[in-house]
Design an enzyme around this catalytic site. Structure first.
Site, PDB file in Angstrom:
ATOM      1  N   TYR A   1      21.310  14.329  44.718  1.00  0.00           N
ATOM      2  CA  TYR A   1      22.081  15.427  45.646  1.00  0.00           C
ATOM      3  C   TYR A   1      21.422  15.444  47.263  1.00  0.00           C
ATOM      4  O   TYR A   1      22.207  15.919  48.055  1.00  0.00           O
ATOM      5  CB  TYR A   1      21.877  16.751  45.045  1.00  0.00           C
TER       6      TYR A   1
ATOM      7  N   LYS B   1      16.086   8.592  32.363  1.00  0.00           N
ATOM      8  CA  LYS B   1      16.710   7.228  32.033  1.00  0.00           C
ATOM      9  C   LYS B   1      15.578   6.176  32.537  1.00  0.00           C
ATOM     10  O   LYS B   1      15.867   5.074  33.109  1.00  0.00           O
ATOM     11  CB  LYS B   1      17.961   7.178  32.789  1.00  0.00           C
TER      12      LYS B   1
ATOM     13  N   ASP C   1      21.463  10.015  27.731  1.00  0.00           N
ATOM     14  CA  ASP C   1      22.294   9.510  27.119  1.00  0.00           C
ATOM     15  C   ASP C   1      22.413  10.177  25.691  1.00  0.00           C
ATOM     16  O   ASP C   1      23.180  10.941  25.028  1.00  0.00           O
ATOM     17  CB  ASP C   1      23.025   8.032  27.097  1.00  0.00           C
TER      18      ASP C   1
ATOM     19  N   ASP D   1      22.373  19.123  36.199  1.00  0.00           N
ATOM     20  CA  ASP D   1      23.642  19.491  36.386  1.00  0.00           C
ATOM     21  C   ASP D   1      24.605  19.246  35.206  1.00  0.00           C
ATOM     22  O   ASP D   1      25.278  20.014  34.686  1.00  0.00           O
ATOM     23  CB  ASP D   1      24.108  18.848  37.616  1.00  0.00           C
TER      24      ASP D   1
ATOM     25  N   ASP E   1      25.932  22.008  31.871  1.00  0.00           N
ATOM     26  CA  ASP E   1      27.365  22.202  31.666  1.00  0.00           C
ATOM     27  C   ASP E   1      27.340  21.964  30.044  1.00  0.00           C
ATOM     28  O   ASP E   1      28.366  22.804  29.250  1.00  0.00           O
ATOM     29  CB  ASP E   1      28.229  21.314  32.266  1.00  0.00           C
TER      30      ASP E   1
HETATM   31  C1  IPM Z   1      26.087  23.790  39.729  1.00  0.00           C
HETATM   32  C2  IPM Z   1      27.145  23.272  40.337  1.00  0.00           C
HETATM   33  C3  IPM Z   1      26.928  22.993  41.680  1.00  0.00           C
HETATM   34  C4  IPM Z   1      25.943  21.656  41.366  1.00  0.00           C
HETATM   35  C5  IPM Z   1      28.007  22.505  42.415  1.00  0.00           C
HETATM   36  C6  IPM Z   1      29.042  23.257  42.668  1.00  0.00           C
HETATM   37  C7  IPM Z   1      27.543  21.818  43.952  1.00  0.00           C
HETATM   38  O1  IPM Z   1      27.953  22.386  39.746  1.00  0.00           O
HETATM   39  O2  IPM Z   1      25.484  24.821  40.186  1.00  0.00           O
HETATM   40  O3  IPM Z   1      25.826  23.279  38.580  1.00  0.00           O
HETATM   41  O4  IPM Z   1      26.362  20.377  41.268  1.00  0.00           O
HETATM   42  O5  IPM Z   1      24.804  22.070  41.600  1.00  0.00           O
HETATM   43 MG    MG Z   2      27.249  22.110  37.705  1.00  0.00          MG
END
Ligand code: IPM
Ligand code: MG
Length: 378
Positions: free
Chosen positions: A149, A196, A228, A252, A256
């Site tokens: 990032y 990984k 993975d 990240d 999710d």
């Molecule tokens: C998160 C979001 C952010 C990230 C984006 C919006 C930049 O997906 O906080 O997980 O990738 O960190």
């Molecule tokens: Mg995110």
């Protein structure tokens, strides 16, 4: 004690959920004798509209003066066509880097009241748990200010090729590992480092460092997993995990996935922590606290957003930045009490075992229910 808190409501439902979170904080302050002073700051789309950039330097400067920051959400369709470095999301990266909050804690647990919101079958929830317990309660610790990032990126060959770089220093890995081990100490004492390492050199450095740090924590069970495989294990037997520690990119993605298996993203809080602060007000660490959910512009300002993730984020702030554990627990218990009483915002409604006992409420009513439960000490 007095604490100064930067409030960054942001866009969409951000302001809807930050308002009740601040009210609940104030209720906890009244009850336990603390004063929270708020400074409201602009970031994200709102800042683009008013100041022409997602993270005005004044916002970052003012945020640095505060003891902690509570953020709603940023972004919305209005700003989606702007070039990458002017999009609202840049504000998040800028705040994380500027405040040096390198460890992102994303808890994901299955709440018994919301079992039916979880898309996983009973046998999946029972797997890997031992002792016949079902459910999961895991914590992802994501490195937040390094890796791909923030690495070198660009185009070469007349723009025909593009590159992004994953770079980690030992120091960056070491400090986030220590945060993860400290978190595991207060939990079920299991830590899984996800990487990984069968392909990436940076992952091999993560592994080396984990092996070294793990020796200082012999009572914590350390394991290693490829990313993975981890993404598969999360939907096959999430109960096997306690603390997962991983890089910025992998964290990240996995966070999710972890939020999706709870079935209720409107409930999930997060804490992004830096090094211990030098401010006398803080026993804990500098931090940015935010709900995991986004700005949901379609429901903004309509009193239907779920404020619980923002409220739970405020509780994390009390715990990690101010060292106010009792106050944090009181807020968490109050959220539980509101759910036990059958209150549901739309996003978590209609999924209880006995939905007849549920009452659909708006943002404000949910916030008030939690606030009253804090005051009555429920
Ligand atoms: C998160 C979001 C952010 C990230 C984006 C919006 C930049 O997906 O906080 O997980 O990738 O960190
Ligand atoms: Mg995110």
């Amino acid at each position: 004690m007095n604490y100064s808190i930067a409030l960054v409501p942001g866009d969409g439902i951000g302001p809807d959920v930050i308002a009740p979170a601040a009210e609940v904080l104030d209720a906890a302050g009244d009850k336990f004798g603390h004063v929270f002073n708020y400074v409201e700051l602009e970031a994200g789309g709102r800042a683009i509209d008013h100041a022409g950039e997602p993270l005005p330097p004044e916002t970052l400067e003012a945020a640095k003066q505060c003891d902690a920051l509570l953020l709603g959400a940023v972004g919305g369709p209005k700003w989606e066509t702007l070039p990458g470095n002017l999009r609202p999301e840049r504000a998040l990266l800028g705040l994380r880097a500027g405040l040096e909050v390198y460890a992102n804690l994303r808890p994901a647990a299955l709440l018994p009241q919301l079992r039916s919101a979880c898309p996983l079958k009973d046998e999946v929830l029972a797997a890997g748990n031992g002792g016949g317990k079902t459910g999961f309660d895991l914590l992802i610790v994501r490195e937040l200010t390094g890796g791909i990032y923030f690495g070198k990126r660009g185009r070469s060959g007349n723009g025909d090729s593009a590159f992004d770089t994953e770079t980690y220093s030992k120091e960056e890995i070491d400090r986030v590992l220590r945060t993860a081990y400290a978190a595991a100490e207060g939990r079920r004492k299991k830590l899984c480092m996800v990487d990984k390492a069968n392909v990436l050199e940076s992952s091999r450095l993560w592994r080396e460092l984990t092996q070294a740090v793990s020796r200082e924590y012999p009572h914590i069970e350390t394991s290693y997993m490829y990313v993975d495989n981890c993404s598969m294990q999360l939907v096959r037997s999430p109960g096997q995990f306690d603390v997962i520690v991983t890089s910025n990119l992998f964290g990240d993605i996995l966070s999710d996935e972890a939020s999706a298996i709870t079935g209720s993203i409107g409930m999930l809080a997060s804490a992004s922590l830096g090094a211990p602060s030098s401010s006398p007000a803080q026993k804990g660490r500098r931090g940015i606290y935010e709900p995991i959910h986004g700005s949901a512009p379609d429901i903004a300002g309509r009193d239907i957003a779920n404020p619980l993730a923002a409220i739970l984020s405020a509780a994390l702030m009390l715990r990690y930045s101010f060292g106010l554990e009792r106050e944090a627990l009181t807020i968490e218990a109050a959220v539980n009490a509101a759910l036990d009483a059958g209150l549901r915002t739309r996003d978590i409604a209609g999924r209880g075992a006995d939905t007849g006992a549920e009452k659909i409420v708006g943002t404000r009513e949910m916030g008030n229910a939690v606030l009253n439960a804090v005051l009555s000490g429920a």
